[in-house]
Structure formats: structure tokens, C-alpha cells
Design an enzyme around this catalytic site. Structure first.
Site, PDB file in Angstrom:
ATOM      1  N   GLU A  22      57.581  46.275  78.971  1.00 15.02           N
ATOM      2  CA  GLU A  22      56.612  46.185  77.873  1.00 15.02           C
ATOM      3  C   GLU A  22      55.903  44.834  77.908  1.00 15.02           C
ATOM      4  O   GLU A  22      56.565  43.805  78.118  1.00 15.02           O
ATOM      5  CB  GLU A  22      57.319  46.383  76.529  1.00 15.02           C
ATOM      6  CG  GLU A  22      57.951  47.751  76.378  1.00 15.02           C
ATOM      7  CD  GLU A  22      58.558  47.999  74.996  1.00 15.02           C
ATOM      8  OE1 GLU A  22      58.328  47.170  74.089  1.00 15.02           O
ATOM      9  OE2 GLU A  22      59.236  49.010  74.814  1.00 15.02           O
ATOM     10  N   HIS A  76      54.951  50.674  71.192  1.00 12.95           N
ATOM     11  CA  HIS A  76      56.069  50.094  70.444  1.00 12.95           C
ATOM     12  C   HIS A  76      55.646  49.737  69.011  1.00 12.95           C
ATOM     13  O   HIS A  76      55.699  48.586  68.587  1.00 12.95           O
ATOM     14  CB  HIS A  76      56.634  48.856  71.146  1.00 12.95           C
ATOM     15  CG  HIS A  76      58.070  48.604  70.787  1.00 12.95           C
ATOM     16  ND1 HIS A  76      58.961  48.015  71.646  1.00 12.95           N
ATOM     17  CD2 HIS A  76      58.780  48.874  69.648  1.00 12.95           C
ATOM     18  CE1 HIS A  76      60.151  47.925  71.063  1.00 12.95           C
ATOM     19  NE2 HIS A  76      60.063  48.436  69.854  1.00 12.95           N
ATOM     20  N   ARG A  90      64.911  52.332  72.619  1.00 14.08           N
ATOM     21  CA  ARG A  90      64.647  51.393  73.707  1.00 14.08           C
ATOM     22  C   ARG A  90      64.434  52.182  74.985  1.00 14.08           C
ATOM     23  O   ARG A  90      65.154  53.144  75.264  1.00 14.08           O
ATOM     24  CB  ARG A  90      65.808  50.398  73.893  1.00 14.08           C
ATOM     25  CG  ARG A  90      65.939  49.358  72.787  1.00 14.08           C
ATOM     26  CD  ARG A  90      64.728  48.433  72.715  1.00 14.08           C
ATOM     27  NE  ARG A  90      64.866  47.398  71.693  1.00 14.08           N
ATOM     28  CZ  ARG A  90      64.468  47.512  70.433  1.00 14.08           C
ATOM     29  NH1 ARG A  90      63.945  48.659  70.021  1.00 14.08           N
ATOM     30  NH2 ARG A  90      64.611  46.503  69.601  1.00 14.08           N
TER      31      ARG A  90
END
Length: 325
Positions: free
Chosen positions: A270, A289, A241
Site C-alpha cells: 500500500e 484502505h 489486512r
């Protein structure tokens, strides 16, 4: 008919990777393939009874939940969703149905993230992204990478993913050291790693890879002090993260040449904003991601989602994370 929204289906795969027919025959299903800001979501999602989320792509704070008057069910991937205000959902009578990772459908896809993390690690230490761009632009090689064999991999966290990373490292001839707050020497030794303190991990590693859960304890865990301990030729990999790493400190380290580079799959915000400094800083390999994003993994996630929505339609909701009082 109830209305169901499938959120943040960036690749347009949701309806292809799972059988939604049991939902589509009883509901109006709408797929959103772009990320929505809170203001956009408040308007676009107002009519919907069900929101189907994918990990942490869509934040559902109290300020948004309270603007969705028809909302009755939210499905989440995992046992919890950090950017979902569970209390607000409960107060509004909105059920939250979670995934069940114990389901056999997940057994074959659990390696998606560690496989990706190892791929990003190799791409980073061999400057693959930069060389790819040069080739696309008609050029040729202009950098030299680092051999992994004989080097030291430092693992921040030795849970399920960290253990897989340790196994990959051994196959590549690397020494493995690890640290986390509650890691024991015995647990590290069981997977061929050596437990060290945090400062030693950063000072001795040629590559540091992060595999910790984001919490108040781990937020900002990797900051200026830790980065300053790293070797000038060392690399940082983060597929966990974004906020575990102090983003500003990392950018300074990269721009100042304190470390050789970084491979990042996760970010503080994000999707990463178009003009963000990380998009142009030297020595960084970026991915959007992708750690869990495989056809197999998404198929398992969406099948779990369908199961939860059908159960709710049948009046017998399952895997409820916030059962009514």
C-alpha cells in the site's frame, strides 16, 4: 524550534480535523500529503524531531530509523505499529507514543470500519463499481447482482468488528456462520452466529468477510485451498489486512472464475502500485484502505496525536509504548 512531520495525510485533512495550535506555536509543522518511499523518506525526514504516523501508511524499519539522526518521538495510532521496528527506535532513544482507544473521544467512531465493510460488501455483490463506470461512460446496466436476504455470511473472526457485521447481516435476513481459531460455540451464539470449522465456512458461505488481526498465524490464511472450497457465485470481502489472503491465489480465482468476485480495501503493498494486476482483474471492487477513514475517526486520531506531542514538548511524555530501560 522542534520540527514535526505529519506523514501520509493523503486527503489534506490533518490540520483541519484537529486543533494543532498548541503544537504549531512551539514547532515547525510540515504536512506530507504523498506516500514516501524509504529512500525519499530518508532524505525528506532527516531534519525532523517528531514523526506523526497514521496507522500503517508509513513503514519505519531499522534501515530508515538509523538514517534519521534528529528523531526523538514517533506517534502511532493504536497500541502498536506492525511496520515500525520498535527495537530500533528504543536503541536510538526514540520514544513511541501510542493512542488510547479507551479515551471517550473514540467511543462514537468505532463503527467506521464495520460500516464501511458492509458498504463494500453491498457494492461488491451488486457490481456497483462496474455499473458506475458504465454510467460515467454513457452506458447502461450490463450485470445482475445477488440478493443478500436468505444467503449465508461467513465471518472469519468474530471480534468487535465481526460482531457488528453479524448484527448487520441479521438485519438483512442473512444466516451467519463464523470461524476463528479460539472462537467458541457460546461466543458465536451470543451474537446470533453459528460456529463452524474453517472448511465449512468457505464451502457454505455466499459471502466470506475477513475480520482477523494480521499475525504470523493469520498470514496467508486464505489461500488456494480455501478459495477452491467457495461456491462459484460466492464473494470474498477483505477490509482487514491484505496479507491474510494469498494475493496470487485470489487473482487466479478471480481470473479463472472460481468465485464470483471480491471486495478489497487492503493489499499486500500500500498504496497499491499503478500497474498491479488487481487493478484490471475482473469481478473485483477496489477501495484505497478507506475502512477507518472518516472525518470523525481521523479527527479522534489526530487529536490524540496532538495530545501526545504537547506532552512530549512539556517534558512529560504520555502513553509511551517503549519506555526507557
Amino acid at each position: 524550534m522542534p520540527s514535526v512531520a505529519i506523514l501520509d495525510d493523503y486527503a489534506g485533512l490533518a490540520l483541519r480535523l484537529a486543533d494543532w495550535s498548541a503544537v504549531q506555536s512551539r514547532c515547525q509543522v510540515t504536512v506530507f500529503d504523498r506516500h514516501l518511499s524509504e529512500e525519499q523518506a530518508a532524505d525528506a525526514l532527516r531534519p525532523f524531531d517528531v514523526l506523526c504516523t497514521m496507522r500503517e501508511r508509513m513503514a519505519l524499519p531499522r534501515s530508515l530509523i538509523e538514517r534519521l539522526p534528529n528523531l526523538k518521538l514517533i506517534t502511532i495510532v493504536g497500541k502498536s505499529l506492525p511496520n515500525l521496528d520498535m527495537a530500533a527506535a528504543s536503541e536510538r532513544g526514540v520514544l513511541v507514543a501510542r493512542s488510547d482507544f479507551a479515551n471517550p473521544r473514540f467511543a462514537a467512531v468505532r463503527d467506521a470500519t464495520p460500516e464501511f465493510a458492509w458498504g463494500l460488501l453491498i457494492a461488491t455483490v451488486r457490481n456497483l463499481a462496474e455499473e458506475h463506470r458504465r454510467m460515467r461512460d454513457g452506458g447502461w446496466q450490463a450485470s445482475a447482482g445477488m440478493t443478500l436476504s436468505g444467503k449465508t455470511l461467513g465471518l472469519l473472526g468474530l471480534g468487535r468488528i465481526g460482531k457488528r457485521m453479524a448484527g448487520y447481516a441479521k438485519a438483512f435476513g442473512m444466516e451467519v456462520i463464523s470461524w476463528s481459531q479460539h472462537l467458541t460455540e457460546e461466543a458465536a451464539a451470543a451474537v446470533g452466529a453459528r460456529r463452524v470449522d474453517k472448511a465449512t465456512l468457505f464451502a457454505e458461505s455466499d459471502v466470506v468477510s475477513i475480520h482477523l488481526v494480521l499475525s504470523e498465524r493469520t498470514r496467508g490464511l486464505v489461500g488456494q485451498a480455501e478459495l477452491a472450497l467457495m461456491k462459484p457465485h460466492a464473494y470474498l470481502i477483505n477490509t482487514s489486512r491484505g496479507p491474510i489472503v494469498d494475493e496470487a491465489a485470489l487473482i487466479d480465482a478471480l481470473e479463472s472464475g472460481w468465485i464470483a468476485g471480491a471486495g478489497l480495501d487492503v493489499y499486500d503493498t500500500e498504496p497499491l502500485p499503478p500497474g498491479h494486476r488487481l487493478r484490471s482483474v475482473p469481478g473485483v471492487t477496489l477501495s484505497p484502505h478507506l475502512g477507518y477513514v472518516t472525518r470523525e475517526m481521523l479527527g479522534a486520531f489526530y487529536s490524540d496525536t496532538v495530545e501526545a506531542v504537547v506532552a512530549w514538548l512539556d517534558g512529560a511524555p504520555i502513553r509511551i509504548a517503549n519506555p526507557p530501560a
